[in-house]
Design a protein around this motif. Structure first.
Motif, PDB file in Angstrom:
ATOM      1  N   GLU A  94      13.770   5.980   4.387  1.00  0.00           N
ATOM      2  CA  GLU A  94      12.453   6.490   3.997  1.00  0.00           C
ATOM      3  C   GLU A  94      11.914   5.725   2.797  1.00  0.00           C
ATOM      4  OE1 GLU A  94      10.674  10.422   1.686  1.00  0.00           O
ATOM      5  OE2 GLU A  94      12.566  10.598   2.767  1.00  0.00           O
ATOM      6  N   GLY A  95      12.750   5.514   1.787  1.00  0.00           N
ATOM      7  CA  GLY A  95      12.307   4.795   0.599  1.00  0.00           C
ATOM      8  C   GLY A  95      11.931   3.358   0.892  1.00  0.00           C
ATOM      9  N   THR A  96      12.687   2.695   1.768  1.00  0.00           N
ATOM     10  CA  THR A  96      12.387   1.305   2.113  1.00  0.00           C
ATOM     11  C   THR A  96      11.096   1.218   2.915  1.00  0.00           C
ATOM     12  OG1 THR A  96      14.765   0.824   2.119  1.00  0.00           O
ATOM     13  CG2 THR A  96      13.328  -0.794   3.156  1.00  0.00           C
ATOM     14  N   ARG A  97      10.841   2.185   3.777  1.00  0.00           N
ATOM     15  CA  ARG A  97       9.568   2.212   4.501  1.00  0.00           C
ATOM     16  C   ARG A  97       8.397   2.304   3.531  1.00  0.00           C
ATOM     17  NH1 ARG A  97      11.728   6.455   8.989  1.00  0.00           N
ATOM     18  NH2 ARG A  97      12.342   4.953  10.616  1.00  0.00           N
ATOM     19  N   ARG A  98       8.540   3.155   2.512  1.00  0.00           N
ATOM     20  CA  ARG A  98       7.473   3.281   1.510  1.00  0.00           C
ATOM     21  C   ARG A  98       7.295   1.976   0.746  1.00  0.00           C
ATOM     22  NH1 ARG A  98       7.003   9.150  -1.322  1.00  0.00           N
ATOM     23  NH2 ARG A  98       7.607  10.460   0.419  1.00  0.00           N
ATOM     24  N   LEU A  99       8.421   1.367   0.378  1.00  0.00           N
ATOM     25  CA  LEU A  99       8.368   0.108  -0.354  1.00  0.00           C
ATOM     26  C   LEU A  99       7.654  -0.956   0.472  1.00  0.00           C
ATOM     27  CD1 LEU A  99       9.247  -1.666  -2.729  1.00  0.00           C
ATOM     28  CD2 LEU A  99      11.442  -1.969  -1.584  1.00  0.00           C
ATOM     29  N   CYS A 100       8.005  -1.065   1.754  1.00  0.00           N
ATOM     30  CA  CYS A 100       7.362  -2.058   2.621  1.00  0.00           C
ATOM     31  C   CYS A 100       5.863  -1.794   2.731  1.00  0.00           C
ATOM     32  CB  CYS A 100       8.000  -2.033   4.009  1.00  0.00           C
ATOM     33  SG  CYS A 100       9.675  -2.706   4.078  1.00  0.00           S
ATOM     34  N   LYS A 101       5.480  -0.540   2.822  1.00  0.00           N
ATOM     35  CA  LYS A 101       4.060  -0.192   2.906  1.00  0.00           C
ATOM     36  C   LYS A 101       3.325  -0.647   1.651  1.00  0.00           C
ATOM     37  CE  LYS A 101       0.909   3.740   3.465  1.00  0.00           C
ATOM     38  NZ  LYS A 101       0.813   5.225   3.654  1.00  0.00           N
ATOM     39  N   HIS A 102       3.939  -0.434   0.483  1.00  0.00           N
ATOM     40  CA  HIS A 102       3.309  -0.855  -0.774  1.00  0.00           C
ATOM     41  C   HIS A 102       3.146  -2.372  -0.837  1.00  0.00           C
ATOM     42  CE1 HIS A 102       3.249   3.168  -2.134  1.00  0.00           C
ATOM     43  NE2 HIS A 102       4.496   3.259  -2.507  1.00  0.00           N
ATOM     44  N   LEU A 103       4.131  -3.110  -0.364  1.00  0.00           N
ATOM     45  CA  LEU A 103       4.029  -4.572  -0.401  1.00  0.00           C
ATOM     46  C   LEU A 103       2.982  -5.056   0.587  1.00  0.00           C
ATOM     47  CD1 LEU A 103       7.636  -5.952  -0.972  1.00  0.00           C
ATOM     48  CD2 LEU A 103       5.997  -4.935  -2.559  1.00  0.00           C
ATOM     49  N   GLU A 104       2.816  -4.354   1.701  1.00  0.00           N
ATOM     50  CA  GLU A 104       1.723  -4.684   2.630  1.00  0.00           C
ATOM     51  C   GLU A 104       0.366  -4.479   1.955  1.00  0.00           C
ATOM     52  OE1 GLU A 104       2.427  -2.213   6.013  1.00  0.00           O
ATOM     53  OE2 GLU A 104       3.733  -3.668   7.001  1.00  0.00           O
ATOM     54  N   GLN A 105       0.248  -3.403   1.166  1.00  0.00           N
ATOM     55  CA  GLN A 105      -0.998  -3.169   0.429  1.00  0.00           C
ATOM     56  C   GLN A 105      -1.265  -4.301  -0.555  1.00  0.00           C
ATOM     57  OE1 GLN A 105       0.288   0.893  -0.829  1.00  0.00           O
ATOM     58  NE2 GLN A 105      -1.739   1.543  -0.147  1.00  0.00           N
ATOM     59  N   ALA A 106      -0.198  -4.755  -1.228  1.00  0.00           N
ATOM     60  CA  ALA A 106      -0.359  -5.839  -2.205  1.00  0.00           C
ATOM     61  C   ALA A 106      -0.830  -7.119  -1.511  1.00  0.00           C
ATOM     62  CB  ALA A 106       0.961  -6.069  -2.931  1.00  0.00           C
ATOM     63  N   ARG A 107      -0.304  -7.429  -0.356  1.00  0.00           N
ATOM     64  CA  ARG A 107      -0.753  -8.623   0.371  1.00  0.00           C
ATOM     65  C   ARG A 107      -2.224  -8.519   0.745  1.00  0.00           C
ATOM     66  NH1 ARG A 107       4.299  -7.456   2.858  1.00  0.00           N
ATOM     67  NH2 ARG A 107       5.930  -8.871   2.081  1.00  0.00           N
ATOM     68  N   ALA A 108      -2.650  -7.334   1.104  1.00  0.00           N
ATOM     69  CA  ALA A 108      -4.048  -7.132   1.508  1.00  0.00           C
ATOM     70  C   ALA A 108      -5.013  -7.264   0.334  1.00  0.00           C
ATOM     71  CB  ALA A 108      -4.211  -5.762   2.155  1.00  0.00           C
ATOM     72  N   ARG A 109      -4.501  -7.156  -0.897  1.00  0.00           N
ATOM     73  CA  ARG A 109      -5.356  -7.201  -2.090  1.00  0.00           C
ATOM     74  C   ARG A 109      -5.421  -8.588  -2.704  1.00  0.00           C
ATOM     75  NH1 ARG A 109      -3.017  -1.468  -4.548  1.00  0.00           N
ATOM     76  NH2 ARG A 109      -4.160  -0.118  -3.086  1.00  0.00           N
ATOM     77  N   ARG A 110      -4.852  -9.565  -2.044  1.00  0.00           N
ATOM     78  CA  ARG A 110      -4.890 -10.927  -2.594  1.00  0.00           C
ATOM     79  C   ARG A 110      -6.280 -11.523  -2.434  1.00  0.00           C
ATOM     80  NH1 ARG A 110       0.964 -13.047  -0.233  1.00  0.00           N
ATOM     81  NH2 ARG A 110       2.172 -12.501  -2.085  1.00  0.00           N
TER      82      ARG A 110
END
Length: 289
Positions: free
Chosen positions: A273-289
């Motif tokens: 569960e925690g890794t899924r959340r972490l991956c989601k956050h990093l996807e958000q960061a990529r989208a904000r570049r």
């Protein structure tokens, strides 16, 4: 309970046969019969035992053993740093699960000298979480519960690896504590979660497993993302001080994220569960570049 029904279906001969596994210290641990009175000396070990179907056999736990909720009712035997040996002995455990790098070595050795069976637990990779679940189930006689949980965890991690295997790298600072400011290096299990999601731990090369650092070091590393665990399951207050540093890329792009600490800082199935959340956050960061 479903687990009790499943366990009751096991052949009596299988339940009575000696049970041997190898612990994380490379030692063979054998029981003549499934453990009925287990003392677990870390919150992570308690949660793993419950996940493996052995919750009803856990008779002693250390402070902060709060997952699942049923674990909060288990009698305490001190903290993982300072064990109450008299309380442990009074419980007459047939199995003690020790935290190899966290419990006081001298106290664990004393328990062994007194004749208690000790299993040293130290899952430091995702694959070790599944293996630990299966070994705990083996020792407790709860294989019908533990094995499917282990397989489900492995399948979830595999799916995340496949999904994020080609993700563009994102530099990450993971804050494991505030005062003193602490992070993790690349040998830590949290860093494996970061890598799985396509992240790069900016302090991964430091020699200590959980190194202390200064804020100046974080400013110098200028991570694209800051992840904080916080003091509680719903308390992202550790992120607030970073907002004062507007020059940080993570701050400029609003890439300050919170992940409930027990989902990443304990080697249990909830790391999925925690890794899924972490991956989601990093996807958000990529989208904000």
């Amino acid at each position: 309970m479903v687990s009790t029904v499943l366990i009751a279906l096991l052949p009596l001969a299988a339940m009575a046969a000696p049970r041997c596994v190898e612990d994380d210290a490379g030692r063979e641990v054998c029981l003549e019969r499934p453990a009925q009175r287990i003392v677990a000396l870390s919150p992570g070990a308690v949660e793993l035992l419950f996940s493996a179907g052995a919750g009803e056999q856990v008779v002693g736990a250390v402070s902060f053993s709060d997952e699942p909720p049923a674990a909060r009712k288990v009698p305490r035997v001190g903290s993982y740093k300072r064990l109450d040996l008299e309380a442990i002995l009074a419980l007459k455990p047939d199995l003690v699960i020790a935290w190899r790098s966290g419990n006081p070595a001298a106290q664990i050795e004393q328990l062994e000298r007194l004749g208690l069976t000790v299993y040293y637990s130290e899952p430091v990779r995702f694959e070790m979480i599944g293996g630990t679940l299966e070994r705990f189930a083996r020792l407790a006689g709860t294989e019908p519960v533990g094995k499917p949980v282990a397989e489900q965890f492995r399948a979830g991690i595999k799916a995340l690896r496949q999904r994020h295997g080609d993700a563009k790298p994102v530099t990450v600072f993971y804050q494991v504590w505030e005062e003193p400011l602490m992070t993790v290096n690349d040998r830590h299990l949290i860093s494996e979660a970061i890598r799985l999601c396509g992240g790069v731990n900016v302090f991964g090369g430091l020699p200590a497993l959980t190194p202390r650092i200064g804020r100046e070091a974080v400013l110098g590393a200028d991570p694209e993302v800051i992840i904080a665990g916080g003091m509680g399951e719903d308390n992202p207050a550790w992120l607030d001080p970073w907002r004062e540093f507007g020059s940080l890329t993570a701050v400029r792009r609003d890439n300050l994220f919170f992940v409930p600490p027990s989902t990443l800082q304990r080697p249990t199935p909830r790391m999925l569960e925690g890794t899924r959340r972490l991956c989601k956050h990093l996807e958000q960061a990529r989208a904000r570049r």
